[in-house]
Design an enzyme around this catalytic site. Structure first.
Site, PDB file in Angstrom:
ATOM      1  N   ASP A  66      -4.397   1.607 -13.403  1.00 15.26           N
ATOM      2  CA  ASP A  66      -4.797   0.851 -12.209  1.00 15.26           C
ATOM      3  C   ASP A  66      -5.256   1.833 -11.129  1.00 15.26           C
ATOM      4  O   ASP A  66      -4.801   1.776  -9.989  1.00 15.26           O
ATOM      5  CB  ASP A  66      -3.640  -0.008 -11.707  1.00 15.26           C
ATOM      6  N   HIS A 109       5.929  -1.410  -6.468  1.00 14.00           N
ATOM      7  CA  HIS A 109       6.045  -1.316  -7.920  1.00 14.00           C
ATOM      8  C   HIS A 109       5.813   0.118  -8.368  1.00 14.00           C
ATOM      9  O   HIS A 109       5.327   0.955  -7.598  1.00 14.00           O
ATOM     10  CB  HIS A 109       5.017  -2.233  -8.601  1.00 14.00           C
ATOM     11  N   GLN A 174       3.105  -2.831 -14.228  1.00  9.81           N
ATOM     12  CA  GLN A 174       3.594  -2.351 -12.939  1.00  9.81           C
ATOM     13  C   GLN A 174       4.823  -3.152 -12.512  1.00  9.81           C
ATOM     14  O   GLN A 174       4.733  -4.087 -11.713  1.00  9.81           O
ATOM     15  CB  GLN A 174       2.494  -2.475 -11.872  1.00  9.81           C
ATOM     16  N   ARG A 204      -0.238   4.611   4.235  1.00  8.25           N
ATOM     17  CA  ARG A 204      -0.698   3.236   4.098  1.00  8.25           C
ATOM     18  C   ARG A 204       0.300   2.527   3.194  1.00  8.25           C
ATOM     19  O   ARG A 204       0.522   2.927   2.052  1.00  8.25           O
ATOM     20  CB  ARG A 204      -2.086   3.191   3.471  1.00  8.25           C
ATOM     21  N   ASP A 206       1.069   0.095   0.795  1.00  7.88           N
ATOM     22  CA  ASP A 206       0.350  -0.733  -0.162  1.00  7.88           C
ATOM     23  C   ASP A 206       1.150  -1.992  -0.497  1.00  7.88           C
ATOM     24  O   ASP A 206       2.353  -1.922  -0.749  1.00  7.88           O
ATOM     25  CB  ASP A 206       0.104   0.083  -1.435  1.00  7.88           C
ATOM     26  N   TYR A 210       5.218  -7.873  -0.381  1.00  8.71           N
ATOM     27  CA  TYR A 210       5.831  -8.393  -1.605  1.00  8.71           C
ATOM     28  C   TYR A 210       7.123  -7.678  -2.015  1.00  8.71           C
ATOM     29  O   TYR A 210       7.570  -7.821  -3.148  1.00  8.71           O
ATOM     30  CB  TYR A 210       4.812  -8.293  -2.751  1.00  8.71           C
ATOM     31  N   LEU A 211       7.742  -6.954  -1.102  1.00 13.11           N
ATOM     32  CA  LEU A 211       8.924  -6.171  -1.482  1.00 13.11           C
ATOM     33  C   LEU A 211      10.087  -7.046  -1.935  1.00 13.11           C
ATOM     34  O   LEU A 211      10.822  -6.681  -2.857  1.00 13.11           O
ATOM     35  CB  LEU A 211       9.392  -5.300  -0.307  1.00 13.11           C
ATOM     36  N   GLU A 248      -0.925  -2.790   4.679  1.00 17.00           N
ATOM     37  CA  GLU A 248      -1.882  -3.580   3.925  1.00 17.00           C
ATOM     38  C   GLU A 248      -1.225  -4.933   3.667  1.00 17.00           C
ATOM     39  O   GLU A 248      -0.434  -5.087   2.743  1.00 17.00           O
ATOM     40  CB  GLU A 248      -2.231  -2.918   2.592  1.00 17.00           C
ATOM     41  N   HIS A 315     -11.593   0.320  -1.593  1.00 22.40           N
ATOM     42  CA  HIS A 315     -11.535   0.512  -3.049  1.00 22.40           C
ATOM     43  C   HIS A 315     -11.225  -0.787  -3.800  1.00 22.40           C
ATOM     44  O   HIS A 315     -11.347  -0.832  -5.024  1.00 22.40           O
ATOM     45  CB  HIS A 315     -10.473   1.552  -3.390  1.00 22.40           C
ATOM     46  N   ASP A 316     -10.803  -1.824  -3.089  1.00 24.77           N
ATOM     47  CA  ASP A 316     -10.500  -3.113  -3.710  1.00 24.77           C
ATOM     48  C   ASP A 316     -11.697  -4.060  -3.587  1.00 24.77           C
ATOM     49  O   ASP A 316     -12.703  -3.742  -2.974  1.00 24.77           O
ATOM     50  CB  ASP A 316      -9.271  -3.739  -3.064  1.00 24.77           C
TER      51      ASP A 316
END
Length: 551
Positions: A66, A109, A174, A204, A206, A210-211, A248, A315-316
Protein backbone atom coordinates in the site's frame (compact mmCIF):
# COMPACT_ATOMS: atom_id res chain seq x y z
CA UNK A 1 25.09 29.95 3.43
CA UNK A 2 23.35 27.97 6.17
CA UNK A 3 19.95 29.36 7.09
CA UNK A 4 18.40 29.30 10.53
CA UNK A 5 15.02 27.72 11.12
CA UNK A 6 12.42 30.16 12.32
CA UNK A 7 11.99 30.13 16.08
CA UNK A 8 8.30 30.95 15.67
CA UNK A 9 6.39 28.12 17.41
CA UNK A 10 3.52 28.71 14.96
CA UNK A 11 5.75 28.40 11.87
CA UNK A 12 3.25 26.00 10.26
CA UNK A 13 0.66 28.79 9.94
CA UNK A 14 2.90 30.64 7.46
CA UNK A 15 4.46 27.67 5.69
CA UNK A 16 4.16 26.33 2.15
CA UNK A 17 4.26 22.53 2.34
CA UNK A 18 5.37 20.19 -0.45
CA UNK A 19 4.40 16.52 -0.42
CA UNK A 20 6.81 14.14 -2.13
CA UNK A 21 7.09 10.37 -1.93
CA UNK A 22 10.76 9.38 -1.61
CA UNK A 23 10.44 6.62 -4.19
CA UNK A 24 9.01 9.06 -6.73
CA UNK A 25 11.52 11.92 -6.76
CA UNK A 26 15.07 10.93 -7.73
CA UNK A 27 16.89 7.59 -7.92
CA UNK A 28 20.67 7.91 -7.40
CA UNK A 29 21.74 4.25 -7.54
CA UNK A 30 19.91 3.07 -10.63
CA UNK A 31 17.67 0.48 -8.97
CA UNK A 32 14.46 2.15 -10.17
CA UNK A 33 13.38 3.48 -6.78
CA UNK A 34 13.79 7.06 -5.64
CA UNK A 35 15.93 7.34 -2.54
CA UNK A 36 16.90 9.67 0.28
CA UNK A 37 20.15 10.63 -1.46
CA UNK A 38 17.97 11.72 -4.37
CA UNK A 39 15.93 13.85 -1.98
CA UNK A 40 19.17 15.46 -0.76
CA UNK A 41 20.20 16.13 -4.36
CA UNK A 42 16.98 18.07 -5.00
CA UNK A 43 16.80 20.13 -1.80
CA UNK A 44 18.13 23.21 -3.59
CA UNK A 45 15.35 22.89 -6.17
CA UNK A 46 12.71 22.83 -3.41
CA UNK A 47 14.28 25.85 -1.72
CA UNK A 48 14.38 27.72 -5.04
CA UNK A 49 10.71 26.92 -5.62
CA UNK A 50 9.70 28.48 -2.31
CA UNK A 51 8.99 25.44 -0.15
CA UNK A 52 9.07 25.92 3.62
CA UNK A 53 8.32 22.36 4.76
CA UNK A 54 8.64 18.95 3.10
CA UNK A 55 6.08 16.26 3.87
CA UNK A 56 7.32 12.71 3.36
CA UNK A 57 4.78 9.87 3.19
CA UNK A 58 6.06 6.60 4.70
CA UNK A 59 9.65 5.62 3.93
CA UNK A 60 9.81 2.92 6.61
CA UNK A 61 10.42 -0.82 6.26
CA UNK A 62 7.38 -2.20 4.46
CA UNK A 63 6.18 -4.90 2.04
CA UNK A 64 4.94 -1.94 -0.09
CA UNK A 65 1.52 -3.43 -0.71
CA UNK A 66 0.00 0.00 0.00
CA UNK A 67 2.71 2.44 -1.03
CA UNK A 68 4.45 2.10 2.33
CA UNK A 69 1.37 2.77 4.46
CA UNK A 70 1.65 -0.90 5.43
CA UNK A 71 4.49 -0.46 7.93
CA UNK A 72 6.54 -3.45 9.08
CA UNK A 73 8.98 -1.47 11.28
CA UNK A 74 8.35 2.11 12.38
CA UNK A 75 11.98 2.89 13.22
CA UNK A 76 13.73 1.33 10.22
CA UNK A 77 14.27 2.86 6.78
CA UNK A 78 13.13 0.81 3.79
CA UNK A 79 16.50 -0.28 2.32
CA UNK A 80 15.21 0.58 -1.15
CA UNK A 81 15.34 4.23 -0.04
CA UNK A 82 18.69 4.16 1.76
CA UNK A 83 19.87 4.10 5.36
CA UNK A 84 19.20 5.94 8.60
CA UNK A 85 22.39 7.90 7.95
CA UNK A 86 20.87 9.02 4.66
CA UNK A 87 17.74 10.20 6.46
CA UNK A 88 19.80 12.09 9.02
CA UNK A 89 21.71 13.79 6.19
CA UNK A 90 18.48 14.67 4.41
CA UNK A 91 16.97 16.14 7.57
CA UNK A 92 20.13 18.15 8.28
CA UNK A 93 20.24 19.37 4.66
CA UNK A 94 16.64 20.54 4.79
CA UNK A 95 17.19 22.34 8.09
CA UNK A 96 20.36 24.00 6.78
CA UNK A 97 18.26 25.49 3.99
CA UNK A 98 15.59 26.74 6.36
CA UNK A 99 13.08 24.01 5.44
CA UNK A 100 11.31 21.78 7.92
CA UNK A 101 10.40 18.10 7.54
CA UNK A 102 7.06 16.51 8.44
CA UNK A 103 6.61 12.74 8.21
CA UNK A 104 3.62 10.43 8.20
CA UNK A 105 2.61 8.86 11.50
CA UNK A 106 0.54 5.80 10.56
CA UNK A 107 -0.78 4.49 13.85
CA UNK A 108 -4.25 3.21 12.99
CA UNK A 109 -2.81 0.02 11.52
CA UNK A 110 0.40 -1.83 10.71
CA UNK A 111 1.40 -4.29 8.03
CA UNK A 112 0.51 -7.90 8.76
CA UNK A 113 4.28 -8.45 8.46
CA UNK A 114 5.00 -6.28 11.50
CA UNK A 115 6.66 -8.15 14.36
CA UNK A 116 3.84 -7.07 16.69
CA UNK A 117 1.21 -8.74 14.53
CA UNK A 118 3.26 -11.88 13.98
CA UNK A 119 3.66 -12.29 17.73
CA UNK A 120 0.02 -11.39 18.38
CA UNK A 121 -1.27 -14.09 16.05
CA UNK A 122 1.17 -16.77 17.26
CA UNK A 123 1.09 -16.03 21.01
CA UNK A 124 -2.34 -14.74 22.09
CA UNK A 125 -1.36 -14.64 25.77
CA UNK A 126 2.00 -12.99 25.17
CA UNK A 127 2.95 -9.30 25.47
CA UNK A 128 1.58 -8.50 22.00
CA UNK A 129 -1.46 -10.75 22.13
CA UNK A 130 -3.77 -7.79 22.75
CA UNK A 131 -2.03 -5.29 20.40
CA UNK A 132 -4.71 -5.84 17.75
CA UNK A 133 -8.52 -6.19 17.73
CA UNK A 134 -9.40 -9.91 17.69
CA UNK A 135 -12.79 -11.60 17.71
CA UNK A 136 -14.31 -15.06 17.45
CA UNK A 137 -17.02 -13.62 15.21
CA UNK A 138 -17.12 -11.21 12.27
CA UNK A 139 -20.51 -9.85 13.28
CA UNK A 140 -19.32 -7.17 15.70
CA UNK A 141 -19.29 -3.43 14.92
CA UNK A 142 -21.86 -3.79 12.15
CA UNK A 143 -22.56 -0.02 12.13
CA UNK A 144 -19.06 0.69 10.81
CA UNK A 145 -18.81 1.39 7.08
CA UNK A 146 -16.28 -0.17 4.72
CA UNK A 147 -13.85 2.46 3.41
CA UNK A 148 -12.16 0.63 0.54
CA UNK A 149 -15.35 -0.45 -1.17
CA UNK A 150 -13.51 -1.49 -4.35
CA UNK A 151 -11.42 -4.18 -2.66
CA UNK A 152 -12.89 -5.10 0.73
CA UNK A 153 -16.22 -6.74 1.57
CA UNK A 154 -15.75 -6.77 5.35
CA UNK A 155 -13.80 -4.97 8.06
CA UNK A 156 -12.91 -8.38 9.50
CA UNK A 157 -10.39 -10.90 8.15
CA UNK A 158 -9.81 -14.49 9.25
CA UNK A 159 -6.37 -15.45 10.55
CA UNK A 160 -5.47 -19.12 10.09
CA UNK A 161 -2.75 -19.02 12.73
CA UNK A 162 -4.70 -17.57 15.63
CA UNK A 163 -8.01 -19.00 14.41
CA UNK A 164 -9.78 -15.70 15.03
CA UNK A 165 -10.89 -12.67 13.04
CA UNK A 166 -8.91 -9.44 13.19
CA UNK A 167 -10.25 -5.93 12.58
CA UNK A 168 -9.05 -3.73 9.69
CA UNK A 169 -10.53 -0.43 8.47
CA UNK A 170 -8.44 -0.43 5.31
CA UNK A 171 -6.84 -3.32 3.39
CA UNK A 172 -7.05 -6.78 4.95
CA UNK A 173 -3.23 -6.91 5.07
CA UNK A 174 -3.32 -3.88 7.42
CA UNK A 175 -4.64 -5.01 10.84
CA UNK A 176 -5.77 -2.21 13.15
CA UNK A 177 -3.95 -1.60 16.41
CA UNK A 178 -5.98 -1.97 19.62
CA UNK A 179 -5.96 1.44 21.30
CA UNK A 180 -7.95 0.05 24.21
CA UNK A 181 -4.60 -1.43 25.29
CA UNK A 182 -2.43 1.11 27.21
CA UNK A 183 0.69 -0.72 26.02
CA UNK A 184 -0.17 0.35 22.47
CA UNK A 185 -0.20 3.99 23.61
CA UNK A 186 3.27 3.61 25.11
CA UNK A 187 4.59 1.93 21.99
CA UNK A 188 3.20 4.74 19.81
CA UNK A 189 4.69 7.41 22.08
CA UNK A 190 8.08 5.67 21.88
CA UNK A 191 7.93 5.80 18.07
CA UNK A 192 7.03 9.49 18.15
CA UNK A 193 9.92 10.25 20.50
CA UNK A 194 12.32 8.31 18.27
CA UNK A 195 11.66 10.58 15.27
CA UNK A 196 11.25 13.79 17.29
CA UNK A 197 14.62 13.16 18.91
CA UNK A 198 16.09 12.93 15.44
CA UNK A 199 14.71 16.39 14.73
CA UNK A 200 11.62 15.91 12.56
CA UNK A 201 9.36 18.92 12.82
CA UNK A 202 5.97 17.26 12.91
CA UNK A 203 3.67 14.40 12.00
CA UNK A 204 0.77 13.96 9.64
CA UNK A 205 -1.65 11.76 11.57
CA UNK A 206 -2.81 9.31 8.92
CA UNK A 207 -6.41 8.04 9.12
CA UNK A 208 -6.67 9.45 12.62
CA UNK A 209 -10.49 9.24 13.06
CA UNK A 210 -10.43 5.44 13.13
CA UNK A 211 -8.30 4.64 16.19
CA UNK A 212 -11.20 3.44 18.36
CA UNK A 213 -14.24 1.34 17.57
CA UNK A 214 -17.11 0.42 19.89
CA UNK A 215 -20.32 -1.54 19.53
CA UNK A 216 -23.25 0.46 18.20
CA UNK A 217 -21.11 3.37 17.01
CA UNK A 218 -19.55 4.29 13.66
CA UNK A 219 -15.89 3.76 14.55
CA UNK A 220 -15.14 7.31 13.44
CA UNK A 221 -14.09 10.19 15.69
CA UNK A 222 -15.14 8.36 18.84
CA UNK A 223 -14.39 10.31 22.06
CA UNK A 224 -11.38 8.22 23.16
CA UNK A 225 -9.66 9.10 19.88
CA UNK A 226 -9.66 12.75 20.88
CA UNK A 227 -8.44 11.89 24.37
CA UNK A 228 -5.50 10.02 22.87
CA UNK A 229 -4.57 12.92 20.56
CA UNK A 230 -4.72 15.30 23.51
CA UNK A 231 -2.21 13.16 25.38
CA UNK A 232 0.07 12.93 22.34
CA UNK A 233 -0.04 16.70 21.86
CA UNK A 234 0.64 17.30 25.55
CA UNK A 235 3.71 15.05 25.41
CA UNK A 236 5.02 16.84 22.32
CA UNK A 237 4.43 20.33 23.72
CA UNK A 238 6.14 19.34 26.94
CA UNK A 239 9.12 17.46 25.53
CA UNK A 240 9.46 18.86 21.99
CA UNK A 241 8.05 22.40 21.83
CA UNK A 242 7.66 23.87 18.36
CA UNK A 243 6.74 20.59 16.65
CA UNK A 244 3.32 20.10 15.07
CA UNK A 245 0.54 17.63 14.29
CA UNK A 246 -1.69 17.77 11.21
CA UNK A 247 -4.84 15.64 11.12
CA UNK A 248 -5.97 13.68 8.10
CA UNK A 249 -9.66 13.55 8.96
CA UNK A 250 -11.96 13.29 5.97
CA UNK A 251 -15.04 14.32 7.91
CA UNK A 252 -17.76 16.96 7.96
CA UNK A 253 -16.56 20.48 8.86
CA UNK A 254 -17.71 20.44 12.49
CA UNK A 255 -16.15 17.03 13.03
CA UNK A 256 -12.88 18.11 11.40
CA UNK A 257 -12.58 21.12 13.69
CA UNK A 258 -12.93 18.82 16.69
CA UNK A 259 -9.40 17.64 15.83
CA UNK A 260 -8.02 21.06 16.75
CA UNK A 261 -9.28 20.55 20.29
CA UNK A 262 -9.54 23.72 22.35
CA UNK A 263 -7.15 26.20 23.94
CA UNK A 264 -7.53 24.27 27.22
CA UNK A 265 -7.12 20.81 25.66
CA UNK A 266 -5.34 21.26 22.33
CA UNK A 267 -5.14 18.40 19.85
CA UNK A 268 -3.76 18.96 16.34
CA UNK A 269 -2.06 22.18 15.27
CA UNK A 270 -3.51 21.71 11.78
CA UNK A 271 -6.18 19.74 9.97
CA UNK A 272 -6.63 19.17 6.25
CA UNK A 273 -9.61 21.02 4.83
CA UNK A 274 -11.36 18.13 3.10
CA UNK A 275 -14.77 19.87 2.95
CA UNK A 276 -13.54 22.76 0.76
CA UNK A 277 -11.38 20.84 -1.72
CA UNK A 278 -14.01 19.05 -3.87
CA UNK A 279 -16.09 22.20 -4.22
CA UNK A 280 -13.16 23.93 -5.90
CA UNK A 281 -13.30 21.28 -8.62
CA UNK A 282 -17.10 21.47 -8.77
CA UNK A 283 -16.92 25.22 -9.34
CA UNK A 284 -14.20 24.92 -11.99
CA UNK A 285 -16.42 22.69 -14.12
CA UNK A 286 -19.89 24.05 -13.35
CA UNK A 287 -18.97 27.72 -13.58
CA UNK A 288 -20.92 28.23 -10.37
CA UNK A 289 -19.19 29.20 -7.13
CA UNK A 290 -22.31 28.92 -4.97
CA UNK A 291 -21.38 25.60 -3.35
CA UNK A 292 -17.79 26.70 -2.68
CA UNK A 293 -18.97 29.99 -1.20
CA UNK A 294 -21.41 28.08 1.00
CA UNK A 295 -18.87 25.66 2.40
CA UNK A 296 -16.44 28.51 3.11
CA UNK A 297 -19.23 30.37 4.90
CA UNK A 298 -19.99 27.31 7.00
CA UNK A 299 -16.41 26.63 8.08
CA UNK A 300 -16.14 26.95 11.84
CA UNK A 301 -13.45 29.14 13.34
CA UNK A 302 -10.27 27.38 14.41
CA UNK A 303 -8.73 27.88 17.85
CA UNK A 304 -6.00 30.48 18.35
CA UNK A 305 -2.71 29.19 16.96
CA UNK A 306 -4.33 26.48 14.81
CA UNK A 307 -4.55 26.43 11.01
CA UNK A 308 -6.15 24.63 8.11
CA UNK A 309 -4.06 22.65 5.66
CA UNK A 310 -5.45 23.35 2.19
CA UNK A 311 -4.74 21.25 -0.88
CA UNK A 312 -5.91 20.38 -4.37
CA UNK A 313 -4.30 16.99 -4.90
CA UNK A 314 -2.15 14.53 -3.00
CA UNK A 315 -1.02 10.89 -3.14
CA UNK A 316 -4.59 9.62 -2.59
CA UNK A 317 -7.65 9.84 -4.80
CA UNK A 318 -9.61 13.07 -5.10
CA UNK A 319 -12.18 12.05 -2.53
CA UNK A 320 -15.85 12.92 -3.13
CA UNK A 321 -17.18 11.93 0.28
CA UNK A 322 -17.89 15.55 1.22
CA UNK A 323 -20.28 16.35 -1.66
CA UNK A 324 -23.89 15.20 -1.98
CA UNK A 325 -25.04 12.37 -4.25
CA UNK A 326 -26.12 14.63 -7.11
CA UNK A 327 -22.89 16.63 -7.03
CA UNK A 328 -20.84 13.44 -6.85
CA UNK A 329 -22.54 11.99 -9.92
CA UNK A 330 -21.90 15.18 -11.88
CA UNK A 331 -18.24 15.18 -10.86
CA UNK A 332 -17.85 11.58 -11.97
CA UNK A 333 -19.35 12.53 -15.34
CA UNK A 334 -17.09 15.56 -15.67
CA UNK A 335 -13.84 14.24 -14.30
CA UNK A 336 -13.98 10.44 -14.61
CA UNK A 337 -15.56 9.53 -17.96
CA UNK A 338 -13.33 6.45 -18.13
CA UNK A 339 -14.32 3.92 -15.40
CA UNK A 340 -10.66 3.32 -14.52
CA UNK A 341 -10.42 6.92 -13.37
CA UNK A 342 -12.57 6.08 -10.35
CA UNK A 343 -11.39 4.44 -7.13
CA UNK A 344 -13.35 3.96 -3.91
CA UNK A 345 -15.45 7.15 -3.50
CA UNK A 346 -13.17 9.32 -5.58
CA UNK A 347 -11.12 9.96 -8.69
CA UNK A 348 -7.50 8.88 -9.18
CA UNK A 349 -6.15 11.60 -11.44
CA UNK A 350 -3.61 14.39 -11.20
CA UNK A 351 -4.42 18.08 -11.23
CA UNK A 352 -3.45 18.99 -14.82
CA UNK A 353 -5.37 16.14 -16.52
CA UNK A 354 -8.37 16.81 -14.30
CA UNK A 355 -8.42 20.33 -15.70
CA UNK A 356 -7.98 19.15 -19.31
CA UNK A 357 -4.48 20.54 -19.41
CA UNK A 358 -5.90 24.06 -19.60
CA UNK A 359 -3.49 26.66 -18.32
CA UNK A 360 -6.20 29.15 -17.36
CA UNK A 361 -7.92 26.59 -15.14
CA UNK A 362 -4.61 25.40 -13.67
CA UNK A 363 -3.64 28.94 -12.71
CA UNK A 364 -7.10 29.65 -11.32
CA UNK A 365 -7.14 26.48 -9.19
CA UNK A 366 -3.68 27.15 -7.79
CA UNK A 367 -4.51 30.80 -7.13
CA UNK A 368 -7.50 29.71 -5.06
CA UNK A 369 -5.28 27.27 -3.15
CA UNK A 370 -2.81 30.05 -2.31
CA UNK A 371 -5.61 32.43 -1.25
CA UNK A 372 -7.63 30.24 1.11
CA UNK A 373 -7.27 30.51 4.89
CA UNK A 374 -4.60 28.07 6.02
CA UNK A 375 -1.29 26.77 4.72
CA UNK A 376 -1.09 25.32 1.18
CA UNK A 377 0.11 21.78 0.54
CA UNK A 378 1.51 21.25 -2.96
CA UNK A 379 1.87 17.79 -4.50
CA UNK A 380 5.14 16.94 -6.23
CA UNK A 381 4.98 17.43 -9.98
CA UNK A 382 1.92 19.66 -9.90
CA UNK A 383 4.25 22.67 -10.04
CA UNK A 384 5.06 21.64 -13.62
CA UNK A 385 1.61 20.26 -14.54
CA UNK A 386 2.56 16.57 -14.58
CA UNK A 387 0.11 13.98 -15.90
CA UNK A 388 -1.03 10.58 -14.67
CA UNK A 389 -1.40 6.99 -15.86
CA UNK A 390 -4.86 5.62 -15.16
CA UNK A 391 -3.82 2.16 -16.38
CA UNK A 392 -1.71 1.61 -13.27
CA UNK A 393 -3.32 -0.11 -10.30
CA UNK A 394 -5.17 1.61 -7.49
CA UNK A 395 -3.81 5.05 -6.61
CA UNK A 396 -0.46 4.58 -8.35
CA UNK A 397 -1.99 6.51 -11.28
CA UNK A 398 -0.68 9.75 -9.76
CA UNK A 399 2.48 8.45 -8.05
CA UNK A 400 4.74 8.13 -11.11
CA UNK A 401 8.39 9.30 -11.30
CA UNK A 402 9.12 13.02 -11.20
CA UNK A 403 9.96 14.42 -14.63
CA UNK A 404 13.20 16.40 -14.49
CA UNK A 405 14.32 16.38 -18.13
CA UNK A 406 12.90 15.45 -21.52
CA UNK A 407 14.59 12.03 -21.93
CA UNK A 408 12.52 8.81 -21.73
CA UNK A 409 13.83 8.16 -18.20
CA UNK A 410 12.73 11.73 -17.26
CA UNK A 411 16.03 12.24 -15.43
CA UNK A 412 14.53 10.25 -12.59
CA UNK A 413 17.19 7.52 -12.75
CA UNK A 414 20.24 6.38 -14.71
CA UNK A 415 18.88 2.83 -14.52
CA UNK A 416 16.87 0.91 -17.06
CA UNK A 417 13.37 2.45 -17.31
CA UNK A 418 12.01 -1.11 -17.36
CA UNK A 419 13.20 -1.42 -13.74
CA UNK A 420 11.41 1.71 -12.46
CA UNK A 421 8.98 1.11 -9.60
CA UNK A 422 6.34 2.64 -11.88
CA UNK A 423 6.70 3.65 -15.53
CA UNK A 424 7.23 7.27 -16.45
CA UNK A 425 4.08 8.86 -17.91
CA UNK A 426 4.33 8.27 -21.67
CA UNK A 427 1.38 10.15 -23.15
CA UNK A 428 1.90 12.70 -25.93
CA UNK A 429 0.54 15.52 -23.79
CA UNK A 430 2.18 14.71 -20.45
CA UNK A 431 5.30 12.64 -21.18
CA UNK A 432 8.68 14.06 -20.16
CA UNK A 433 9.29 15.34 -23.71
CA UNK A 434 6.35 17.70 -23.12
CA UNK A 435 6.44 18.30 -19.34
CA UNK A 436 9.70 18.53 -17.39
CA UNK A 437 11.50 20.80 -14.93
CA UNK A 438 14.49 21.68 -17.12
CA UNK A 439 12.40 23.03 -19.98
CA UNK A 440 10.17 25.02 -17.67
CA UNK A 441 13.08 26.50 -15.74
CA UNK A 442 14.14 28.24 -18.96
CA UNK A 443 10.60 29.40 -19.83
CA UNK A 444 9.43 32.42 -17.81
CA UNK A 445 5.84 31.76 -18.88
CA UNK A 446 5.82 28.15 -17.64
CA UNK A 447 3.69 26.64 -14.88
CA UNK A 448 6.88 26.24 -12.82
CA UNK A 449 7.77 29.91 -12.94
CA UNK A 450 4.14 30.86 -12.31
CA UNK A 451 4.23 28.70 -9.17
CA UNK A 452 7.53 30.10 -7.95
CA UNK A 453 6.54 33.72 -8.60
CA UNK A 454 3.08 33.37 -7.08
CA UNK A 455 4.47 31.70 -3.94
CA UNK A 456 6.92 34.58 -3.61
CA UNK A 457 4.13 37.11 -4.09
CA UNK A 458 1.99 35.31 -1.51
CA UNK A 459 4.78 35.48 1.06
CA UNK A 460 4.98 39.26 0.58
CA UNK A 461 1.35 39.56 1.70
CA UNK A 462 1.03 38.64 5.42
CA UNK A 463 -2.77 38.64 5.13
CA UNK A 464 -2.61 35.56 2.88
CA UNK A 465 -0.62 33.68 5.50
CA UNK A 466 -2.37 34.15 8.81
CA UNK A 467 -5.09 36.70 8.08
CA UNK A 468 -8.78 36.37 8.79
CA UNK A 469 -11.28 35.78 5.98
CA UNK A 470 -14.45 37.75 5.21
CA UNK A 471 -16.65 36.62 2.33
CA UNK A 472 -18.01 39.27 -0.02
CA UNK A 473 -21.23 39.34 -2.02
CA UNK A 474 -20.45 39.59 -5.73
CA UNK A 475 -23.77 39.81 -7.58
CA UNK A 476 -22.78 36.82 -9.72
CA UNK A 477 -22.96 33.08 -8.92
CA UNK A 478 -19.84 32.59 -11.05
CA UNK A 479 -17.68 34.81 -8.85
CA UNK A 480 -16.15 34.02 -5.46
CA UNK A 481 -14.63 36.90 -3.52
CA UNK A 482 -13.31 37.40 -0.02
CA UNK A 483 -11.06 39.75 1.93
CA UNK A 484 -8.06 38.46 3.85
CA UNK A 485 -7.34 40.85 6.74
CA UNK A 486 -3.84 40.68 8.31
CA UNK A 487 -3.66 39.84 12.00
CA UNK A 488 -0.66 42.17 12.36
CA UNK A 489 1.18 44.58 10.05
CA UNK A 490 0.21 44.41 6.39
CA UNK A 491 -2.58 45.38 4.04
CA UNK A 492 -5.91 43.66 3.36
CA UNK A 493 -6.03 41.55 0.19
CA UNK A 494 -9.22 41.17 -1.84
CA UNK A 495 -9.22 37.77 -3.61
CA UNK A 496 -11.54 37.47 -6.59
CA UNK A 497 -12.15 34.43 -8.83
CA UNK A 498 -14.32 34.15 -11.94
CA UNK A 499 -15.28 30.52 -12.65
CA UNK A 500 -17.24 31.34 -15.77
CA UNK A 501 -16.08 30.56 -19.30
CA UNK A 502 -17.30 34.08 -20.15
CA UNK A 503 -16.37 37.58 -19.04
CA UNK A 504 -18.37 38.65 -16.00
CA UNK A 505 -19.05 41.95 -14.26
CA UNK A 506 -19.09 41.75 -10.48
CA UNK A 507 -20.01 44.21 -7.77
CA UNK A 508 -18.28 43.70 -4.45
CA UNK A 509 -19.99 45.28 -1.47
CA UNK A 510 -18.44 46.54 1.77
CA UNK A 511 -14.87 46.14 0.60
CA UNK A 512 -13.42 49.39 1.92
CA UNK A 513 -14.33 53.04 2.56
CA UNK A 514 -15.27 55.27 -0.36
CA UNK A 515 -12.27 56.62 -2.25
CA UNK A 516 -9.93 53.75 -1.34
CA UNK A 517 -7.49 52.90 -4.10
CA UNK A 518 -7.57 49.33 -5.39
CA UNK A 519 -4.24 48.02 -6.69
CA UNK A 520 -3.63 44.81 -8.65
CA UNK A 521 -0.86 42.98 -6.79
CA UNK A 522 0.44 41.28 -9.93
CA UNK A 523 0.84 44.44 -12.00
CA UNK A 524 1.16 47.12 -9.31
CA UNK A 525 -1.39 49.20 -11.21
CA UNK A 526 -4.35 51.00 -9.64
CA UNK A 527 -7.46 49.26 -10.95
CA UNK A 528 -10.08 51.70 -9.69
CA UNK A 529 -11.39 53.40 -6.58
CA UNK A 530 -14.19 52.30 -4.28
CA UNK A 531 -17.27 54.34 -5.25
CA UNK A 532 -19.59 56.48 -3.11
CA UNK A 533 -21.73 53.48 -2.15
CA UNK A 534 -18.62 51.64 -0.92
CA UNK A 535 -18.94 49.18 -3.78
CA UNK A 536 -16.20 47.92 -6.04
CA UNK A 537 -17.20 47.18 -9.64
CA UNK A 538 -14.94 44.87 -11.62
CA UNK A 539 -14.97 43.50 -15.15
CA UNK A 540 -13.51 40.02 -14.90
CA UNK A 541 -12.19 38.04 -17.89
CA UNK A 542 -13.25 34.40 -18.20
CA UNK A 543 -11.49 32.00 -15.80
CA UNK A 544 -9.54 34.80 -14.15
CA UNK A 545 -8.25 35.56 -10.68
CA UNK A 546 -7.14 38.72 -8.91
CA UNK A 547 -5.31 39.72 -5.75
CA UNK A 548 -6.16 43.34 -4.99
CA UNK A 549 -4.85 45.51 -2.18
CA UNK A 550 -6.97 48.33 -0.82
CA UNK A 551 -5.47 51.50 0.65
Amino acid sequence: MTEQLSVDPEWYRKAVFYEVMVRSFRDTNGDGYGDLKGMIEKLDYLKWLGVDAIWLPPFFASPLRDGGYDIADYTAINPLYGSMDDFDAFLAGAHERGMRVVIDFVINHTSDQHRWFQESRSNPTGPYGDFYVWSDTDEKFENVRIIFTDTETSNWAWDEVRQQYYWHRFFSHQPDLNFENPAVHEAVFDIARFWLNKGVDGFRLDAIPYLYVSEGNTGESEPPTHTFIQSLRAMMDREFPGRMLVAEANQLPREVTDYFGSEETPECNMAFNFPVMPYIFYSLKSGDATGLTGVLADLPDVPKGAAWGVFLRNHDELTLEMVNDEERQKMYEWYAPEPRMKVNVGIRRRLAPLLDGRRDKLDLANAILLSLPGSPFLYYGDEIGMGDNIWLDDRDASRTPMQWVETPDAGFSDGDPESFYLPVVASDEYGPHAVNVAAQESDPDSVLWWTKNTLEMRKSLPALGTGSTRLLSTGSPAVLAFVREPEGPGVPVVCVFNFSESDVSATLSSVAPTGSAVVDVRTGETVCEVDDSEELRLDLPAMSWHWLTVS
